[in-house]
Design an enzyme around this catalytic site. Structure first.
Site, mmCIF file in Angstrom:
data_model
loop_
_atom_site.group_PDB
_atom_site.id
_atom_site.type_symbol
_atom_site.label_atom_id
_atom_site.label_comp_id
_atom_site.label_asym_id
_atom_site.label_seq_id
_atom_site.Cartn_x
_atom_site.Cartn_y
_atom_site.Cartn_z
ATOM 1 N N GLY A 46 -3.633 45.318 4.448
ATOM 2 C CA GLY A 46 -4.626 44.343 4.883
ATOM 3 C C GLY A 46 -6.032 44.858 5.127
ATOM 4 N N GLU A 100 -7.718 48.453 11.408
ATOM 5 C CA GLU A 100 -6.756 47.368 11.139
ATOM 6 C C GLU A 100 -7.500 46.119 10.663
ATOM 7 O OE1 GLU A 100 -3.850 46.473 10.715
ATOM 8 O OE2 GLU A 100 -2.396 47.494 11.975
ATOM 9 N N ASP A 101 -6.801 45.297 9.899
ATOM 10 C CA ASP A 101 -7.363 43.994 9.519
ATOM 11 C C ASP A 101 -7.301 43.029 10.699
ATOM 12 O OD1 ASP A 101 -4.560 43.969 9.424
ATOM 13 O OD2 ASP A 101 -4.441 42.746 7.615
ATOM 14 N N ASP A 104 -2.611 41.071 16.207
ATOM 15 C CA ASP A 104 -2.026 39.785 16.585
ATOM 16 C C ASP A 104 -1.200 40.008 17.860
ATOM 17 O OD1 ASP A 104 -1.292 37.033 16.017
ATOM 18 O OD2 ASP A 104 0.560 37.725 15.113
ATOM 19 N N LYS A 132 -6.602 38.481 17.969
ATOM 20 C CA LYS A 132 -6.127 37.203 18.512
ATOM 21 C C LYS A 132 -5.704 37.428 19.965
ATOM 22 C CE LYS A 132 -4.347 35.079 14.242
ATOM 23 N NZ LYS A 132 -3.117 34.789 13.472
ATOM 24 N N PHE A 153 -3.406 30.863 11.800
ATOM 25 C CA PHE A 153 -3.232 31.766 10.666
ATOM 26 C C PHE A 153 -4.479 31.815 9.781
ATOM 27 C CE2 PHE A 153 -1.520 33.312 6.653
ATOM 28 C CZ PHE A 153 -0.744 34.369 7.095
ATOM 29 N N ASP A 160 -3.441 38.413 3.840
ATOM 30 C CA ASP A 160 -2.672 37.635 2.871
ATOM 31 C C ASP A 160 -1.887 36.505 3.510
ATOM 32 O OD1 ASP A 160 -0.816 39.572 4.150
ATOM 33 O OD2 ASP A 160 0.638 38.668 2.782
ATOM 34 N N ARG A 166 -5.644 37.951 -0.734
ATOM 35 C CA ARG A 166 -6.312 39.167 -0.241
ATOM 36 C C ARG A 166 -7.678 39.367 -0.886
ATOM 37 N NH1 ARG A 166 -2.542 42.143 2.741
ATOM 38 N NH2 ARG A 166 -0.407 42.155 1.974
HETATM 39 P P1 IMP Z 1 0.933 42.440 14.981
HETATM 40 O O1 IMP Z 1 1.637 41.196 15.465
HETATM 41 O O2 IMP Z 1 -0.302 42.736 15.823
HETATM 42 O O3 IMP Z 1 1.858 43.598 14.896
HETATM 43 O O4 IMP Z 1 0.430 42.118 13.519
HETATM 44 C C1 IMP Z 1 1.316 42.290 12.461
HETATM 45 C C2 IMP Z 1 0.725 41.978 11.140
HETATM 46 O O5 IMP Z 1 0.860 40.588 10.942
HETATM 47 C C3 IMP Z 1 -0.753 42.242 10.901
HETATM 48 O O6 IMP Z 1 -1.047 43.567 10.573
HETATM 49 C C4 IMP Z 1 -0.992 41.325 9.715
HETATM 50 O O7 IMP Z 1 -0.588 41.962 8.526
HETATM 51 C C5 IMP Z 1 -0.077 40.167 10.017
HETATM 52 N N1 IMP Z 1 -0.819 39.027 10.566
HETATM 53 C C6 IMP Z 1 -0.927 38.608 11.847
HETATM 54 N N2 IMP Z 1 -1.666 37.492 11.951
HETATM 55 C C7 IMP Z 1 -2.061 37.203 10.685
HETATM 56 C C8 IMP Z 1 -2.875 36.155 10.112
HETATM 57 O O8 IMP Z 1 -3.411 35.242 10.786
HETATM 58 N N3 IMP Z 1 -3.058 36.194 8.763
HETATM 59 C C9 IMP Z 1 -2.502 37.154 7.973
HETATM 60 N N4 IMP Z 1 -1.742 38.156 8.464
HETATM 61 C C10 IMP Z 1 -1.520 38.166 9.805
HETATM 62 MG MG MG Z 2 -1.825 44.699 8.758
#
Ligand code: IMP
Ligand code: MG
Length: 177
Positions: A46, A100-101, A104, A132, A153, A160, A166
């Protein structure tokens, strides 16, 4: 509006706005980490577009590696085990900036932090394009944030939906209803 697979998305963050915030984040890193021995770790897939634009504005004498977080089931006693693949060179005594992109829930970043804790780094900073806050369950917020966004989202600029989108040059938010 755009359609990706079965979902409709609306433009949410413009190209210009991304550029402005990426420049601002790069300036913060340039001034905070001046004189440090910095290694950027861009987390694939990402972050590829964000990392590319960010690095063009970084003035530090630094290195970058593109890494993936790989998790697998360990033994019963160890539970899930994670490792970083793609590291080139040692991180010993380095100031590591994870790119990081999106952050979440914070689970991915938590895994990365616990791996880095064992690699004798000098310090770890976390830089994310999107954050977020309402979904975040971690205890350490990112140090550098492009945009804090609501818990909906998003796709584009590296992010993606089921591996699609992407390539989009701006960020789109899912359209509800
Ligand atoms: P985490 O919940 O912080 O571990 O995020 C896990 C992964 O979920 C991120 O690195 C993204 O790849 C994906 N992700 C979380 N939210 C979104 C979104 O709104 N769009 C696309 N990918 C997301
Ligand atoms: Mg990611």
């Amino acid at each position: 509006m755009i359609q990706i697979l079965d979902k409709t998305f609306v433009e949410y963050i413009s190209r210009e706005s991304i550029e402005t915030q990426v420049s601002r984040v790069a300036q913060e890193i340039n001034s905070d980490l001046a004189g440090e021995d910095v290694v950027f770790l861009a987390v694939l897939n990402g972050s590829f577009m964000f990392a590319s634009d960010l690095m063009k504005k970084i003035k530090l004498d630094s290195e970058i590696s593109f890494v993936k977080v790989q998790s697998y089931e360990g033994t019963n006693s160890t539970g899930e085990v994670s490792e970083l693949i793609g590291l080139s060179g040692t991180l010993e005594n380095k100031t590591v900036v994870v790119i990081e992109d999106i952050v979440d829930t914070g689970n991915t970043v938590k895994k990365i932090n616990s791996i880095l804790e064992n690699s004798k780094v000098k310090s770890v900073k976390l830089c994310t394009l999107l954050f977020k806050p309402d979904a975040f369950k971690g205890d350490r917020k990112p140090d550098y944030i492009g945009f804090s966004i609501p818990n909906a989202f998003v796709v584009g600029y590296g992010l993606d939906y089921d591996q699609k989108g992407r390539n989009l040059d701006r960020i789109y938010q899912i359209k509800d209803n």
